[in-house]
Structures are given as structure tokens and as C-alpha cells.
Design an enzyme around this catalytic site. Structure first.
Site, short mmCIF file in Angstrom:
data_model
loop_
_atom_site.label_atom_id
_atom_site.label_comp_id
_atom_site.label_asym_id
_atom_site.label_seq_id
_atom_site.Cartn_x
_atom_site.Cartn_y
_atom_site.Cartn_z
N LYS A 51 0.84 -1.21 0.00
CA LYS A 51 0.00 0.00 0.00
C LYS A 51 0.87 1.26 0.00
O LYS A 51 0.62 2.22 -0.72
CB LYS A 51 -0.94 0.01 1.22
CG LYS A 51 -2.06 -1.02 1.10
CD LYS A 51 -2.85 -1.23 2.38
CE LYS A 51 -3.86 -2.38 2.16
NZ LYS A 51 -4.66 -2.71 3.35
N GLN A 95 -4.72 -1.28 9.55
CA GLN A 95 -4.65 -2.62 8.95
C GLN A 95 -5.22 -3.67 9.92
O GLN A 95 -4.85 -3.72 11.08
CB GLN A 95 -3.19 -2.95 8.60
CG GLN A 95 -3.00 -4.27 7.86
CD GLN A 95 -3.61 -4.29 6.45
OE1 GLN A 95 -3.81 -3.24 5.83
NE2 GLN A 95 -3.89 -5.48 5.95
N ASP A 118 -11.38 2.87 4.04
CA ASP A 118 -11.72 1.44 4.05
C ASP A 118 -13.24 1.21 3.96
O ASP A 118 -13.68 0.09 3.70
CB ASP A 118 -11.27 0.82 5.38
CG ASP A 118 -9.97 0.06 5.27
OD1 ASP A 118 -9.72 -0.53 4.20
OD2 ASP A 118 -9.22 0.04 6.27
N1 GUN Z 1 -6.93 -6.57 6.16
C1 GUN Z 1 -7.15 -7.29 5.03
N2 GUN Z 1 -7.75 -6.52 4.09
C2 GUN Z 1 -7.89 -5.29 4.64
C3 GUN Z 1 -8.43 -4.07 4.14
O1 GUN Z 1 -8.94 -3.95 3.02
N3 GUN Z 1 -8.38 -3.02 5.01
C4 GUN Z 1 -7.86 -3.12 6.27
N4 GUN Z 1 -7.88 -2.05 7.04
N5 GUN Z 1 -7.36 -4.25 6.75
C5 GUN Z 1 -7.37 -5.32 5.94
#
Ligand code: GUN
Length: 281
Positions: A51, A95, A118
Site C-alpha cells: 500500500k 490494517q 476502508d
Molecule cells: N486486512 C485485510 N484486508 C484489509 C483491508 O482492506 N483493510 C484493512 N484495514 N485491513 C485489511
């Protein structure tokens, strides 16, 4: 043989478009995403690194808070509040999963809904359910963008979503309803999943079980979207659907290079949207 729904291609196209928009800002404030990573889960570190790299490539400002697993709930919430107040921050992503002693619901509730790239905050979930414009979780949004890019109109389609997670299954089902599909959600307690799939024009598999969906569950000409990502015993990346389903489907996402790359593209897209909202007027 199915036509490939090429997430790698679409993701790089979208990322290029965003990069071009950022270039046009010329000296103005840049979009900024802050990612909070707690603990040392190796998969989470890999995702967060990807990311961070994607943000930098797009020309965004990217900041990652890598926090020890023993951080307290109060410390984590006060960091989020600080980021909410910081006008240079457009998007905040914590995350998941976070260590068990932390309250993930409180974390999500604390994030400013206007920075919740998100789409996890209940206000944004509610807006999605009401078919209002809002931040939509990145993987489900990526699924819909892939279908759109290949002109697959789900109106009136008999669609089946396998999985009811808050991250994928539920929001995908809601997006499909909003796009006028007929939607069935199957989960671990569902009976006769194979028969339900056989009637489907579109199957979205987000069960988290390697090769759960078999070739003979797919109707000839159906569309198959595989959200699963696993490693087999030889280290090869595989999905929730057997690859032989390609032989009967009309369109299908490969694993890897299908839905996976779309998630990051949608994160950039949501962050860009947040930036536009914060800078308009
Ligand atoms: N963990 C796995 N996929 C995601 C996501 O799309 N966002 C977040 N915040 N955590 C994750």
C-alpha cells in the site's frame, strides 16, 4: 474457455489515471494516506508495504505508523483522534486484524467517517446499504469495477456470494443489490451450496477456503469472481475456485492477478476521493 477478468491490467490503468491527476496538482497540497499497522503479522506487513509503495508511485504522501503489539487501546485511539484532527491527512487505514487485546470496533468507530477510506465505519456501511454515495470497502469495490470494465451488467442476474464477512461478502452482496442483481448469500451454515451455485449467472467466491468451488458447480457461461488468495503446499498462489472452472465460465478472474491488484487501486481511488472532498471549495 473463459475470458480473463484482468485485474492487473485494470489496476495499473486506474493507478496511472490517478497519477496523472496528482501530477496536475502542481505545487498544491498532495493527497495523504496514513496507515496504522499494529504488531508483527507477516501478511499484514506485506500488504502495508504494498500500500505504501502504491501511494508513493501515485505521487501521494504516505505515512505508516508501525506500532508494537503491546500498544494500549487508549494509545491507539488517541493516535487516530490526532490523525482525524490533522487537516493534511485525507485517509486513515488501520490494517486488520489488530491484536486481540485491542478493541477493533472502537477503532473503527473512532476514525472520522470522512477519512475512512476502508469504508468500515458504521456511517459508511449504512450509506452503502441506503445506496448513497460513500466510501466502499476496497476489495468489493474492485470486484464491481472489474465487472464494469468488461461491460458485465448484473441487472436481473441471479448472483451468488459465497461468504458473509464484513470485509468482502456483505459489502459485495450490497453492491450487487444496488446494481439491481438478484442476490443470494451463502455461508458456513448454508445447505446445498453446490446446487445454489449451479443456478447462478455470477458467483463471487469469498469463503477463504482453497479450491472450495468445483468446476461442476459453475453453470456454462456463468461469470466467476474469485476473491480467495491462498498458498498451496508447493507455495503456489491459488484461489477459492478450482482453475478448471475456466473451462465452463464465460468470464473469470485469475488468481493471482485478478481481484487482488484491484484492492490497492481502489484504496488509491478512495483516498483521491477523500482528498477531493477535503479540498473542494
Ligand atoms: N486486512 C485485510 N484486508 C484489509 C483491508 O482492506 N483493510 C484493512 N484495514 N485491513 C485489511
Amino acid at each position: 474457455m473463459a475470458e480473463i477478468l484482468d485485474g492487473k491490467w485494470l489496476s495499473s490503468t486506474i493507478r496511472e489515471e490517478i497519477k496523472e491527476k496528482v501530477k496536475k496538482l502542481k505545487g498544491k497540497r498532495l493527497p495523504k494516506l496514513v496507515v496504522v499497522l499494529v504488531g508483527d503479522d507477516p501478511a499484514s506487513h506485506t500488504y502495508v508495504n504494498a500500500k505504501e509503495k502504491a501511494c508513493k508511485e501515485a505521487g501521494f504522501v504516505s505515512q505508516v505508523h508501525r506500532l508494537n503489539a503491546d500498544i494500549t487501546n487508549d494509545e491507539l485511539l488517541s493516535l487516530i483522534k490526532q490523525l482525524n484532527e490533522d487537516v493534511s491527512v485525507d485517509g486513515i487505514l488501520v490494517q486488520m486484524p489488530i491484536p486481540k487485546h485491542l478493541d477493533s470496533k472502537a477503532v473503527i468507530l473512532t476514525i472520522d467517517p470522512g477519512k475512512d477510506v476502508d469504508g468500515f465505519h458504521p456511517i459508511n456501511v449504512g450509506k452503502l446499504h441506503s445506496n448513497e454515495k460513500t466510501f466502499v470497502p476496497c476489495t468489493p469495490l474492485g470486484v464491481m469495477k472489474l465487472l464494469e470494465a468488461y461491460n458485465i451488467d448484473v441487472t436481473g442476474m441471479n448472483t451468488v456470494v459465497l461468504g458473509r464477512s464484513h470485509l468482502v461478502g456483505r459489502p459485495v452482496a450490497q453492491l450487487l443489490v444496488n446494481a439491481n442483481a438478484t442476490v443470494t448469500i451463502c455461508h458456513s451454515r448454508s445447505k446445498h451450496i453446490d446446487e445454489i451455485c449451479r443456478r447462478a449467472d455470477l458467483v463471487v467466491a469469498a469463503v477463504g477456503v482453497p479450491h472450495f468451488v468445483k468446476k461442476d458447480w459453475i453453470k456454462k457461461g456463468a461469470v466467476v469472481v474469485d476473491v480467495g488468495i491462498h498458498r498451496d503446499t508447493e507455495g503456489k498462489i491459488i484461489g477459492d475456485v478450482v482453475s478448471e472452472a475456466m473451462e465452463v465460465a464465460s468470464y473469470m478472474t485469475p488468481v493471482p492477478k485478478g481481484v487482488g491488484p484491484m484492492t490497492i487501486a481502489m484504496l488509491l481511488s478512495n483516498t483521491w476521493d477523500a482528498f477531493e472532498q477535503h479540498t473542494k471549495g
